[in-house]
Design a protein around this motif. Structure first.
Motif, short mmCIF file in Angstrom:
data_model
loop_
_atom_site.label_atom_id
_atom_site.label_comp_id
_atom_site.label_asym_id
_atom_site.label_seq_id
_atom_site.Cartn_x
_atom_site.Cartn_y
_atom_site.Cartn_z
N UNK A 19 0.85 -1.11 0.06
CA UNK A 19 0.10 0.06 0.00
C UNK A 19 0.87 1.29 -0.03
N UNK A 20 1.99 1.01 0.84
CA UNK A 20 3.02 2.47 0.67
C UNK A 20 3.54 2.65 -0.46
N UNK A 25 4.08 5.65 -5.17
CA UNK A 25 4.20 5.82 -7.12
C UNK A 25 2.92 6.65 -7.58
N UNK A 26 1.74 6.58 -6.96
CA UNK A 26 0.97 7.61 -7.20
C UNK A 26 1.39 8.91 -6.98
N UNK A 30 1.80 11.95 -9.77
CA UNK A 30 1.34 13.51 -9.57
C UNK A 30 2.43 14.70 -9.78
N UNK A 31 3.36 14.28 -9.16
CA UNK A 31 4.50 15.44 -9.27
C UNK A 31 5.11 15.47 -10.43
#
Length: 80
Positions: A19-20, A25-26, A30-31
């Motif tokens: 999950x972390x 990754x998400x 976004x960055x």
């Protein structure tokens, strides 16, 4: 019994780390998207306003000029 407990703990740790990692990754995606949009906005602004820019790499002692400075025939370009 101890073996089963250790296996359950390991599965829980793997699930938490998965999950972390997914969240990291998400966030990175976004960055990267925000960076690409910012770079595109800067490029469009500089093209529209005909502003020139340059970047000096102090370590390698090189200078990169953008196309707007080249089009303006900037006097410093003759030394590069």
């Amino acid at each position: 019994m101890a073996h089963l407990h250790a296996e359950l703990v390991l599965e829980q740790q793997v699930a938490e780390r998965t999950v972390l990692l997914s969240e990291e990754i998400q966030e990175r995606q976004r960055i990267e998207t925000a960076l690409r949009q910012s770079e595109e906005q800067r490029r469009l602004t500089m093209d529209f306003t005909h502003i020139g820019s340059w970047n000096w790499n102090i370590i390698e002692n090189t200078v990169d000029w953008n196309d707007n400075l080249r089009k303006q025939g900037h006097s410093l370009l003759s030394s590069n």
